[in-house]
Design an enzyme around this catalytic site. Structure first.
Site, mmCIF file in Angstrom:
data_model
loop_
_atom_site.group_PDB
_atom_site.id
_atom_site.type_symbol
_atom_site.label_atom_id
_atom_site.label_comp_id
_atom_site.label_asym_id
_atom_site.label_seq_id
_atom_site.Cartn_x
_atom_site.Cartn_y
_atom_site.Cartn_z
ATOM 1 N N ARG A 1 -3.295 -7.719 9.380
ATOM 2 C CA ARG A 1 -4.543 -6.995 9.655
ATOM 3 C C ARG A 1 -5.361 -6.710 8.396
ATOM 4 O O ARG A 1 -6.510 -6.282 8.491
ATOM 5 C CB ARG A 1 -4.230 -5.678 10.399
ATOM 6 N N GLU B 1 11.727 2.542 19.904
ATOM 7 C CA GLU B 1 10.447 1.949 19.504
ATOM 8 C C GLU B 1 9.412 2.131 20.604
ATOM 9 O O GLU B 1 9.752 2.146 21.785
ATOM 10 C CB GLU B 1 10.631 0.455 19.213
ATOM 11 N N LYS C 1 -19.521 -3.427 -29.203
ATOM 12 C CA LYS C 1 -18.289 -4.180 -28.960
ATOM 13 C C LYS C 1 -17.550 -4.388 -30.274
ATOM 14 O O LYS C 1 -18.188 -4.722 -31.281
ATOM 15 C CB LYS C 1 -18.630 -5.527 -28.336
ATOM 16 N N TYR D 1 -23.280 -13.591 -33.582
ATOM 17 C CA TYR D 1 -22.856 -14.864 -33.000
ATOM 18 C C TYR D 1 -23.837 -15.956 -33.398
ATOM 19 O O TYR D 1 -25.038 -15.844 -33.153
ATOM 20 C CB TYR D 1 -22.825 -14.688 -31.472
HETATM 21 C C1 UD1 Z 1 8.867 0.524 12.021
HETATM 22 C C2 UD1 Z 1 9.989 1.263 12.763
HETATM 23 C C3 UD1 Z 1 9.381 2.391 13.570
HETATM 24 C C4 UD1 Z 1 8.594 3.318 12.660
HETATM 25 C C5 UD1 Z 1 7.550 2.538 11.870
HETATM 26 C C6 UD1 Z 1 6.928 3.435 10.839
HETATM 27 C C7 UD1 Z 1 11.680 -0.398 13.214
HETATM 28 C C8 UD1 Z 1 12.275 -1.275 14.230
HETATM 29 N N1 UD1 Z 1 10.664 0.338 13.625
HETATM 30 O O1 UD1 Z 1 8.002 -0.006 12.997
HETATM 31 O O2 UD1 Z 1 10.383 3.119 14.240
HETATM 32 O O3 UD1 Z 1 7.962 4.342 13.428
HETATM 33 O O4 UD1 Z 1 8.170 1.448 11.175
HETATM 34 O O5 UD1 Z 1 5.902 2.771 10.206
HETATM 35 O O6 UD1 Z 1 12.152 -0.360 12.109
HETATM 36 N N2 UD1 Z 1 9.465 -5.408 7.154
HETATM 37 C C9 UD1 Z 1 10.179 -6.333 6.458
HETATM 38 N N3 UD1 Z 1 10.837 -7.313 7.142
HETATM 39 C C10 UD1 Z 1 10.813 -7.400 8.484
HETATM 40 C C11 UD1 Z 1 10.065 -6.440 9.203
HETATM 41 C C12 UD1 Z 1 9.409 -5.454 8.513
HETATM 42 O O7 UD1 Z 1 10.227 -6.289 5.236
HETATM 43 O O8 UD1 Z 1 11.448 -8.312 9.017
HETATM 44 C C13 UD1 Z 1 8.750 -4.365 6.426
HETATM 45 C C14 UD1 Z 1 7.249 -4.462 6.571
HETATM 46 O O9 UD1 Z 1 6.682 -5.204 5.506
HETATM 47 C C15 UD1 Z 1 6.821 -3.008 6.518
HETATM 48 C C16 UD1 Z 1 8.020 -2.269 7.078
HETATM 49 O O10 UD1 Z 1 9.117 -3.131 6.973
HETATM 50 O O11 UD1 Z 1 6.614 -2.564 5.205
HETATM 51 C C17 UD1 Z 1 7.813 -1.845 8.516
HETATM 52 O O12 UD1 Z 1 7.546 -2.974 9.295
HETATM 53 P P1 UD1 Z 1 6.595 -2.899 10.531
HETATM 54 O O13 UD1 Z 1 6.644 -4.170 11.268
HETATM 55 O O14 UD1 Z 1 5.291 -2.364 10.139
HETATM 56 O O15 UD1 Z 1 7.361 -1.768 11.376
HETATM 57 P P2 UD1 Z 1 6.982 -1.250 12.776
HETATM 58 O O16 UD1 Z 1 7.287 -2.301 13.774
HETATM 59 O O17 UD1 Z 1 5.641 -0.701 12.741
#
Ligand code: UD1
Ligand code: MG
Length: 487
Positions: free
Chosen positions: A18, A160, A356, A392
């Protein structure tokens, strides 16, 4: 067991779709620091034995950036984003077997304070928990995981949004995604994860539930400061977080004795430092390693990047990059100070002046309409309006030396390399190509010649000719001489 966590794992593998950006989300900046930089700063405050950032999308750029800003950090690669649980597994796979507390945070939650993480860990330890989740109560919990509690208020687990039923969706206590785990509980919980959920992902949230099911204590640490748990998903949120971070920074500085006339238009990076009784006027932006010493006045409408401002200096409507402005120096309005510009004590750089790689000595003045490049100006000198240091030659830059107490006449061109000795003068309009000995007056301009009557002859009948005629008291044939002078 060490009082420091065994590890902090920062999740940052997600794509950040996004943001609609060619830059990985966590490299976007607020307050002069990348999102991941903020996350790492908070994590580092815990002084963990290991600090691991899980990278995936844009991993090379994120890894390079981390090497630059936080060389103590290691990275773990998550090739495919199979879920937050999988991401943590990828991190643990890069570490030796851990004992103690493992903290998990996100790379895109920039307002989280190290202090809050420390409180989370303290609560986790004090309560003897297997897992402790940082939670917040929000007015619109849409999209977040919800904290499900039993009838006595104990945390049962996290559901979730996409998996929640209607009554669970009514819960306003949300999972921040920030946790403290017992390392062994985390390991066991991750090993047992499945993808039997609405998103087909390995949910880290399920480790909280399984910790409870297998007999551990599970707790929630609720923060009243929901900003600290907020993530950045798009540029609207990025702007909101930037504004909030800035508001907090300014409030901190005001409590330290800085006057901020208009917080709404004043932006101060988290890396800036300000002394007491500094006054920041509207439209001031202070970036990077900028420092402002006590009693200095900055603004209005001034941007300083990596610039040092001395005590009691005054800087008005100025743009400065890597400049050093001495105590009680006066700069602006409409001044451009470029890298290497050094103004010593009580020096002045005035309107429409660009400097400068040059030093302006103590009490010396460059008041109006000048360019000074690659020059050394001594103390007590005055550089007349519209002087240009011609540094210069089209191929190379050359240095100019201007001594103490020199008076450079207005509109002097100083063709570098050239030296003007102490106490010397240059005549206005001179083009100085040779060194000027101390105490000399250098005149390097054509002598003036007046061609009398030229306008009357060549521009007869023009308004100029008419004005000249009146001034010279002459009259044309068809007009009587005026008695009372010009009318
Ligand atoms: C997650 C939580 C949710 C919480 C929310 C808070 C889970 C399943 N859900 O949801 O309960 O309320 O965060 O913001 O954990 N990321 C990775 N690898 C992955 C997936 C995610 O590194 O495979 C990182 C993303 O870059 C991000 C963070 O983990 O920084 C959260 O991922 P995102 O997909 O935004 O989590 P949500 O599904 O929103
Ligand atoms: Mg997700």
């Amino acid at each position: 067991m060490s009082e420091h966590p065994a590890a902090v794992v920062v999740l940052a593998a997600g794509e950040g779709t996004r943001m609609k950006s060619s830059i990985p989300k966590v490299l976007h900046e607020i307050g002069g620091r990348s999102l991941i930089g903020h996350a790492v700063q908070a994590a580092a405050a815990l002084e963990p034995e290991h600090l691991v950032v899980v990278v995936g999308h844009g991993r090379d750029r994120v890894t390079d950036h981390l090497a630059e800003i936080a060389p103590q950090v290691t990275t773990a690669v998550q090739d495919q984003q199979l879920g937050t649980g999988h991401a943590v597994s990828c991190a643990l796979a890069t570490l030796p077997p851990l004992d103690g507390v493992v903290v998990v945070t996100y790379g895109d939650v920039p307002l989280l304070a190290g202090q809050t993480l420390a409180e989370l860990v303290a609560r986790h330890r004090a309560d003897g928990n297997a897992a402790t989740v940082l939670t917040a109560r929000v007015t619109d919990p849409t999209g977040y995981g919800r904290i499900v509690r039993d009838s006595s208020g104990g945390v049962l687990g996290i559901v979730e949004h996409k998996d929640a039923d209607d009554s669970q969706r009514g819960i306003r206590e949300i999972n921040s995604g920030i946790y403290a785990f017992d390392a062994a509980v985390l390991r066991a919980g991750l090993a047992g994860l499945t993808t039997h959920n609405a998103q087909g992902e390995l949910y880290l949230t399920d480790v909280v539930g399984s910790a409870r099911t297998s007999g551990g204590r599970v707790g929630a640490f609720e923060t009243t400061d929901a900003w600290q748990t907020e993530g950045v998903n798009d540029r609207v949120q990025l702007a909101a977080m930037r504004r909030e971070l800035n508001t907090r920074s300014l409030q901190r500085w005001m409590r330290e004795g800085v006057t901020v006339v208009d917080p709404a238009t004043t932006w101060v990076d988290v890396t800036v430092s300000l002394g007491r009784d500094v006054v920041l006027h509207p439209g001031t932006q202070l970036h990077g390693a900028t420092t402002v010493a006590p009693g200095a006045q900055v603004g209005p409408d001034t941007t300083l990047v990596d610039t040092e401002v001395g005590e009691g200096a005054s800087i008005v409507r100025t743009h400065a990059v890597e400049a050093r402005i001495g105590p009680e120096a006066v700069v602006g309005p409409f001044t451009y100070l470029r890298p290497g510009a050094v103004l010593r004590r009580r020096a002045k750089a005035g309107a429409f002046v660009e400097i400068k790689s040059s030093t302006v000595g103590e009490g010396s003045k460059v008041p109006h309409l000048s360019y000074v490049g690659d020059a050394e100006i001594g103390s007590g000198a005055n550089i007349g309006a519209a002087t240009v240091v011609v540094n210069y030659d089209g191929q190379a830059k050359h240095r100019t030396v201007i001594g103490d107490q020199v008076r450079v006449g207005s509109d002097t061109m100083l063709i570098a390399p050239v030296t003007v000795g102490d106490g010397a003068y240059t005549a206005a309009g001179s083009v100085i190509t040779q060194d000027v000995p101390p105490g000399s007056m250098a005149v390097a301009r054509a002598r003036q010649r007046n061609v009398e009557g030229w306008v009357e002859r060549k521009r007869a009948g023009s308004p100029s000719a008419e004005a000249a005629r009146r001034a010279l008291g002459r009259h044309t044939d068809d007009q009587e001489p005026s008695q009372g002078g010009p009318q």
